[in-house]
Each structure stands twice: as C-alpha cells, then as structure tokens.
Motif scaffolding. Structure first.
Motif, PDB file in Angstrom:
ATOM      1  N   VAL A 145      -5.737   4.089  12.973  1.00 30.44           N
ATOM      2  CA  VAL A 145      -5.727   3.436  11.658  1.00 30.44           C
ATOM      3  C   VAL A 145      -6.723   4.151  10.737  1.00 30.44           C
ATOM      4  O   VAL A 145      -7.941   3.970  10.839  1.00 30.44           O
ATOM      5  CB  VAL A 145      -6.090   1.946  11.793  1.00 30.44           C
ATOM      6  N   VAL A 146      -6.192   4.938   9.828  1.00 31.26           N
ATOM      7  CA  VAL A 146      -7.038   5.788   8.990  1.00 31.26           C
ATOM      8  C   VAL A 146      -7.960   4.961   8.104  1.00 31.26           C
ATOM      9  O   VAL A 146      -9.159   5.261   7.973  1.00 31.26           O
ATOM     10  CB  VAL A 146      -6.169   6.745   8.141  1.00 31.26           C
TER      11      VAL A 146
ATOM     12  N   TRP B 109      -0.684  -0.682  10.685  1.00 28.59           N
ATOM     13  CA  TRP B 109      -1.932  -0.521   9.937  1.00 28.59           C
ATOM     14  C   TRP B 109      -2.158  -1.689   8.970  1.00 28.59           C
ATOM     15  O   TRP B 109      -3.279  -1.901   8.506  1.00 28.59           O
ATOM     16  CB  TRP B 109      -1.912   0.778   9.136  1.00 28.59           C
ATOM     17  N   ASN B 110      -1.090  -2.424   8.661  1.00 26.58           N
ATOM     18  CA  ASN B 110      -1.157  -3.452   7.620  1.00 26.58           C
ATOM     19  C   ASN B 110      -1.599  -4.792   8.199  1.00 26.58           C
ATOM     20  O   ASN B 110      -0.913  -5.819   8.089  1.00 26.58           O
ATOM     21  CB  ASN B 110       0.205  -3.571   6.926  1.00 26.58           C
ATOM     22  N   GLN B 111      -2.776  -4.784   8.814  1.00 25.47           N
ATOM     23  CA  GLN B 111      -3.375  -5.990   9.391  1.00 25.47           C
ATOM     24  C   GLN B 111      -4.841  -5.693   9.684  1.00 25.47           C
ATOM     25  O   GLN B 111      -5.293  -4.560   9.566  1.00 25.47           O
ATOM     26  CB  GLN B 111      -2.653  -6.378  10.687  1.00 25.47           C
TER      27      GLN B 111
ATOM     28  N   GLU C 136      -0.171  -2.048   1.242  1.00 25.34           N
ATOM     29  CA  GLU C 136       0.865  -1.659   2.206  1.00 25.34           C
ATOM     30  C   GLU C 136       0.800  -0.152   2.465  1.00 25.34           C
ATOM     31  O   GLU C 136       0.846   0.651   1.532  1.00 25.34           O
ATOM     32  CB  GLU C 136       2.254  -2.028   1.670  1.00 25.34           C
ATOM     33  N   ARG C 137       0.674   0.205   3.739  1.00 28.90           N
ATOM     34  CA  ARG C 137       0.629   1.611   4.126  1.00 28.90           C
ATOM     35  C   ARG C 137       1.857   1.966   4.956  1.00 28.90           C
ATOM     36  O   ARG C 137       2.586   1.090   5.399  1.00 28.90           O
ATOM     37  CB  ARG C 137      -0.669   1.896   4.868  1.00 28.90           C
ATOM     38  N   GLU C 138       2.075   3.294   5.160  1.00 31.42           N
ATOM     39  CA  GLU C 138       3.356   3.760   5.707  1.00 31.42           C
ATOM     40  C   GLU C 138       3.592   3.347   7.156  1.00 31.42           C
ATOM     41  O   GLU C 138       4.725   3.288   7.606  1.00 31.42           O
ATOM     42  CB  GLU C 138       3.449   5.286   5.586  1.00 31.42           C
TER      43      GLU C 138
END
Length: 268
Positions: A129-130, A115-117, A109-111
């Motif tokens: 998306v880093v 991004w969480n996919q 899980e990111r902030e």
C-alpha cells in the motif's frame, strides 16, 4: 597359507567398506541436497520473455550465482522494495509503534481496491500500500530519512526526489547486487537498527511457509520495471535472492518462485 590370510583380510575390508557406504549414503545424500551448488544453476529458460537478472546467494559461505552480471550491477529505482528499509526506519525513529500501527484511509479512491481502506504497517507491507508508506515517510521527515538511508548505505542514497516520492521512479537508485547485499545483511540482523525492529520487519515480510522452508519477500514495480527481493530459509540454510526484470512485479515474483522450486528450495 599367507595368501589365504591376505585374502581373508581383503574380504573383511571389502565388507567393511560396503557397510560404511550403506550407513553413510543417506546422510551424504542429504548433505548434497542441502549444499546447493549455486555455480551450476541454470535459469536462462525463465528469462525467455524478459530482459532481467537473477541473484542467489547462500548466506553461510556467501557463494553467489548471478544471471546477467551486467544488469545486476546497474542501478534502478527500488520502487516498493523500499518499503523494507522504510519500515525499519519508521519503527526505529518512532514514526510507527509496531506492525499493528494503523493509518486511516483518506477516502481517495486508488487503482488497487484493497488500498481503499485502513491499513497497518504489516498489512500495508503485505499488499504494498503506497499511500501508507508515503504517509510514514512524511512522519519520518527528510532529515531523519536521509540520515538512516546513509547509515545503511542504501544504493545511491539520494532522497532529493521528495520525501514521499524519492523511491518511486525518482532520485533513489539501487542495483540488484546492492539489493542482495542489503537482504543478506537484514537476514543476518547486522543492520544498525534495534533487534526488535529488525525482527518485526522480517516477520511482516513472510510470504509463504512450508514444512521445511520460510519465504520472505517484497515486490516492487513501476515504469516497466519489476522487482522481487528477499530471502528463504530452507532446513538449516538460508539464501538471499533478487529478481529484476523489464516487466511486472508479478512476473518477477513468478520467475523467482519457479527457480526456487526447480532447485528444491521450496515446494511445488
């Protein structure tokens, strides 16, 4: 009699001049509108809350406007604006196949929720998306990354900060002027990449389109620094731009858009 003839000739010339003015004025007005005089841009009002710099360069003749020349020549970490050269290098060396190449979310899980996919090269550019671009950098590897960063003379060319970290408040630094140069070269497709690679990256940079303009851009943010870099096509002209501020990437982007709208390079 001679005076009457001279008067008649004068009247004919005056009428012709009026007719020419009437016929030509619309095109002259359009030419004036298209031929933006960047030397007269006034942008101080947009930096009342931020220390920063703004650069606008007309591609055709390289006329350049710079707000805050001192800061424009200072080097900063590129942050996520490096996703642009990262994508070019990744495509060129085959670390990714195309803009639809998927990398699968690792479950961490990111902030930023989006991004969480899973993401593609294109969606990871759009949403900055880093983790996607870090994974691609690892696939590129240090040797190939260093080779290409040097080939394109990107900033100080220092990737010693780690293959998946060097552009994030680390060793790699680039000035706003160098960013403007890079964006201009990208627009003109004069970089040492295959043409299809350049066209793909330009395509995934598109952020807005209107009836007579297309905006290409990329944000970057970190350690109190905000970037927005890119170029805009307007009618038959194009301009590269760079905004760099003490603030967020959202602030940098909003400042850029406000300036472009003020000078009618894009719609309100």
């Amino acid at each position: 009699m001679k005076k009457l003839k001279n008067l008649a000739v004068l009247l004919v010339l005056i009428c012709a001049a009026v007719l020419i003015t009437y016929v030509q004025s619309p095109s002259e007005a359009n030419a004036a509108k298209d031929n933006l005089n960047v030397k007269k841009l006034e942008v101080d009002e947009f930096f009342s809350d931020h220390d920063g710099t703004f650069i606008l360069r007309e591609m055709k003749n390289n006329r350049t406007f710079i707000y805050n020349n001192e800061r424009a020549n200072q080097r900063f970490a590129p942050q996520s604006t490096f996703k642009v050269p990262n994508a070019l290098i990744g495509l060129q060396v085959g670390a990714v196949k195309d803009e639809y190449d998927i990398k699968y979310w690792d479950g961490e899980e990111r902030e930023i929720p989006i991004w969480n996919q899973d993401h593609t090269l294109g969606s990871a550019m759009r949403y900055s998306v880093v983790w996607y671009y870090q994974a691609m950098a690892r696939d590129i590897g240090e040797d190939r990354m260093e080779e290409w960063v040097q080939k394109i003379s990107y900033g100080n060319q220092d990737i010693s900060g780690g293959i998946d970290q060097f552009w994030l408040s680390s060793s790699l630094k680039i000035s706003p002027i160098e960013q403007a140069d890079f964006m201009g070269t990208l627009y003109k497709e004069n970089l040492p990449f295959d043409k299809n690679v350049i066209k793909t990256v330009k395509r995934i940079m598109i952020q807005a389109e209107g009836d007579d303009y297309t905006l290409y851009g990329k944000t970057g943010q970190g350690s109190g620094l905000g970037w927005y870099v890119g170029f805009i096509e307007k009618d038959n002209r194009a301009y590269s731009f760079v905004t760099n501020i003490d603030g967020t990437s959202t602030d940098a982007k909003n400042i850029t858009l406000d300036i472009l709208k003020k000078y009618q390079l894009m719609e309100e």
